[in-house]
Write an enzyme that holds these catalytic residues in place. Structure first.
Site, mmCIF file in Angstrom:
data_model
loop_
_atom_site.group_PDB
_atom_site.id
_atom_site.type_symbol
_atom_site.label_atom_id
_atom_site.label_comp_id
_atom_site.label_asym_id
_atom_site.label_seq_id
_atom_site.Cartn_x
_atom_site.Cartn_y
_atom_site.Cartn_z
ATOM 1 N N ASP A 62 -28.334 -59.208 -31.514
ATOM 2 C CA ASP A 62 -29.520 -58.240 -32.234
ATOM 3 C C ASP A 62 -29.261 -56.442 -32.918
ATOM 4 O OD1 ASP A 62 -29.597 -56.277 -30.053
ATOM 5 O OD2 ASP A 62 -31.451 -57.239 -28.659
ATOM 6 N N GLY A 63 -30.092 -55.842 -32.951
ATOM 7 C CA GLY A 63 -29.555 -54.797 -33.340
ATOM 8 C C GLY A 63 -29.333 -53.466 -33.078
#
Length: 139
Positions: free
Chosen positions: A18-19
Site C-alpha cells: 500500500d502507500g
C-alpha cells in the site's frame, strides 16, 4: 512438520504494497486463500469433494495482524484443519516471516461445505467426518 499442515511460500511483491510501503491488509486475505487452495491440493479428501460438486464456502474470518511485511520479504503460510463441528469447520492459518520466524498474521476461518446442486450445507457426519476428522489439528 506435521503432514496435516500445508506450507505455502510467497514473496512480497510491489503490487502487494500500500502507500505506506507494507503489505495491504486485504492482500493478507489473498495469501490465506493461497494457503487454503494449497491445502486442498495436498489433501485428496478435499480435492475429491470439490470434484463432486461440493464448494468450501467461507462464512467467517478472524485475523490478527502482528507485524507488517514489506517488499521482498519471504513469507510462509501455514494452513491446517482446526475444527469440525456439526455443520461448519475451522481452518487455522499463520503467516510467518521466513528468515526471522516471526509470526506476522494469525487467522481462523470458519467454513461450510455446500452441495452446489441442491444449495444445502453438508453436515460433518458419516462419510464426511470419517474423511476429514483425521486431518484435524487442535492448536
Amino acid at each position: 512438520m506435521d503432514s496435516r499442515i500445508t506450507v505455502t511460500e510467497l514473496r512480497v511483491r510491489g503490487f502487494h504494497l500500500d502507500g505506506y510501503g507494507h503489505v495491504n491488509h486485504a492482500r493478507y486475505l489473498e495469501f490465506l486463500e493461497e494457503g487454503r487452495w494449497a491445502f486442498v491440493d495436498d489433501h485428496a479428501e478435499f480435492a475429491a469433494a470439490l470434484a463432486e460438486g461440493v464448494a468450501l464456502v467461507a462464512v467467517n474470518l478472524n485475523i490478527d495482524y502482528r507485524r507488517a511485511a514489506v517488499m521482498n520479504d519471504d513469507l510462509v503460510v501455514e494452513t491446517w484443519l482446526s475444527r469440525l463441528g456439526g455443520r461448519s469447520g475451522g481452518v487455522g492459518h499463520r503467516i510467518l516471516h521466513r528468515q526471522s520466524g516471526d509470526v506476522l498474521v494469525e487467522a481462523m476461518l470458519t467454513f461450510v461445505l455446500l452441495d452446489q446442486r441442491s444449495g444445502n450445507v453438508i453436515a460433518f457426519d458419516g462419510e464426511w467426518r470419517e474423511r476429514l476428522a483425521p486431518l484435524v489439528i487442535e492448536r
